[in-house]
Design an enzyme around this catalytic site. Structure first.
Site, PDB file in Angstrom:
ATOM      1  N   GLU A 179       0.840  -1.197   0.000  1.00 44.45           N
ATOM      2  CA  GLU A 179       0.000   0.000   0.000  1.00 44.45           C
ATOM      3  C   GLU A 179       0.874   1.246   0.000  1.00 44.45           C
ATOM      4  O   GLU A 179       2.033   1.205   0.389  1.00 44.45           O
ATOM      5  CB  GLU A 179      -0.960   0.026   1.194  1.00 44.45           C
ATOM      6  CG  GLU A 179      -0.376  -0.420   2.537  1.00 44.45           C
ATOM      7  CD  GLU A 179       0.732   0.447   3.087  1.00 44.45           C
ATOM      8  OE1 GLU A 179       0.669   1.695   2.874  1.00 44.45           O
ATOM      9  OE2 GLU A 179       1.655  -0.088   3.705  1.00 44.45           O
ATOM     10  N   GLU A 322       4.860  -0.187   1.734  1.00 45.91           N
ATOM     11  CA  GLU A 322       4.964  -0.482   0.299  1.00 45.91           C
ATOM     12  C   GLU A 322       4.818  -1.970  -0.019  1.00 45.91           C
ATOM     13  O   GLU A 322       4.873  -2.364  -1.182  1.00 45.91           O
ATOM     14  CB  GLU A 322       6.290   0.014  -0.293  1.00 45.91           C
ATOM     15  CG  GLU A 322       6.550   1.499  -0.137  1.00 45.91           C
ATOM     16  CD  GLU A 322       7.877   1.927  -0.743  1.00 45.91           C
ATOM     17  OE1 GLU A 322       8.535   1.097  -1.402  1.00 45.91           O
ATOM     18  OE2 GLU A 322       8.253   3.096  -0.555  1.00 45.91           O
TER      19      GLU A 322
END
Length: 363
Positions: A179, A322
């Site tokens: 994300e 991430e």
């Protein structure tokens, strides 16, 4: 895939069954025949066996894998709960497509693809390689109004499920969740507080690097938002809509899609684990399709993993996001599978196999 309403989503969830127990039993027996101490690779053995059940075959397939990174902005940034503004979300999202973000470096070494998805970034992204699934230009400020409508939350879940279906059709057999969204440790902490029934202070951490005063303010914003919306913890969709983000809702869909389409999905850190918890509340069977990677530094991580009944194998105090923690699991699984696939058996080397004993007998 049509699941734009609660009823349609429920029909999709009702199609989810349990992994193939015969394949899992065959995998366990295969591990026990390998010439090494029984359960010598611990939870990595269990994960390979879980993948066998999910894929429905003793010989699992790990060759084509990817991390799906859902990118979205959060209106709660207006409350000063982050060090940076939401411009960073778009910049990093485009860096994923350029191949220059941290997760790209790590995924390259793990022979995995990075699939960035714009599900709600606050501006249009122009970099080729970003999948465009934008619902809106960020969520609304949860401190003042619900972050999403229920329809938007369900749509984001359906987008996540569809992404798994698309990846499965393209040959991907193992996915990780990632994300990018400034403010999403606030949204995920707010959801965790409600679903775990804990005060905001107990689940709120420093995210990307807040000061002690910043953490205090962040917890106060979360506490006030929960008081404003008073979401029913038994109704997880309403909790998600009031307090969540498009990225979290999309990851809920990734986990549910993994269960729906037979693809193992790796949980990343706290934000990803909150999405996994929501998916589990919507469909308890989905937990059997999840693989935990690491224990995040955020305070609620251990509590969420305990709630899910999962045990991460990486304890590195990671806080990068991430999907980087989930990507770390890729080479570990590859190494475990190399032993599973290539090692000699006790029978082949003509050595008597180890015997299995109850735990009490080995103490």
């Amino acid at each position: 895939m049509e699941c734009d309403t609660r009823k349609q989503l429920q029909r999709e969830l009702e199609a989810i069954g349990q992994p193939d127990e015969q394949a899992m039993e065959a995998s366990r027996k295969h591990w026990d025949r390998i010439a090494k101490p029984l359960k010598g690779l611990g939870r990595l053995e269990e994960m390979i066996t879980a993948i066998a059940g999910i894929q429905g075959q003793e010989e699992v397939v790990l060759e084509k894998k990817a991390v799906v990174v859902l990118c979205s902005d959060n209106g709660v940034v207006e409350e000063g709960v982050t060090q940076t503004d939401n411009q960073v979300t778009a910049i990093v999202a485009e860096n994923f497509a350029k191949g220059i973000a941290s997760v790209n470096r790590m995924a390259d070494l793990a022979h995995a693809d990075v699939i960035p998805v714009d599900i709600g970034v606050a501006r249009d992204l122009t970099e080729p390689g970003v999948l465009r699934r934008k619902i809106a230009y960020g969520t609304r400020n949860l401190a003042k109004e619900p972050a999403m409508s229920e329809e938007e939350a369900i749509r984001a879940i359906c987008i996540g499920m569809d992404l798994v279906r698309e990846c499965r059709s393209q040959g991907y057999r193992l996915l990780a969740t990632g994300e990018m969204g400034i403010g999403n440790t606030t949204t995920s902490s707010a959801i965790a507080a409600v679903l775990l029934g804990l005060p905001a202070e107990q689940v709120t951490g420093k995210g990307a690097g807040l000061s002690r005063e910043g953490i205090r303010h962040k917890a106060e914003v979360i506490r006030a938002a929960i008081a404003l919306h008073q979401p029913d913890r038994q109704d997880v969709l309403s909790v998600l809509a009031a307090l969540g983000g498009f990225d979290i809702a999309g990851m809920v869909g990734l986990f549910l899609g993994g269960a729906r389409f037979g693809v193992p999905v790796i949980i990343d850190g706290m934000i990803s684990s909150v999405a996994a918890l929501i998916a589990a509340r919507l469909c308890p069977a989905a937990v059997s399709y999840m693989l935990p990677s690491h224990m995040s530094k955020e305070p609620s991580s251990r509590m969420i993993m305990d709630e899910l009944g999962l045990k991460p194998v990486i304890h590195g105090d990671l806080a990068l996001g991430e999907g980087t923690g989930a990507v770390l699991l890729f080479p570990m699984l590859d190494m475990a599978y190399a032993v599973y696939r290539e090692n000699s058996t006790f029978e082949k080397i003509q050595v008597e196999a180890y015997q299995s004993f109850d735990e009490e007998e080995t103490l």
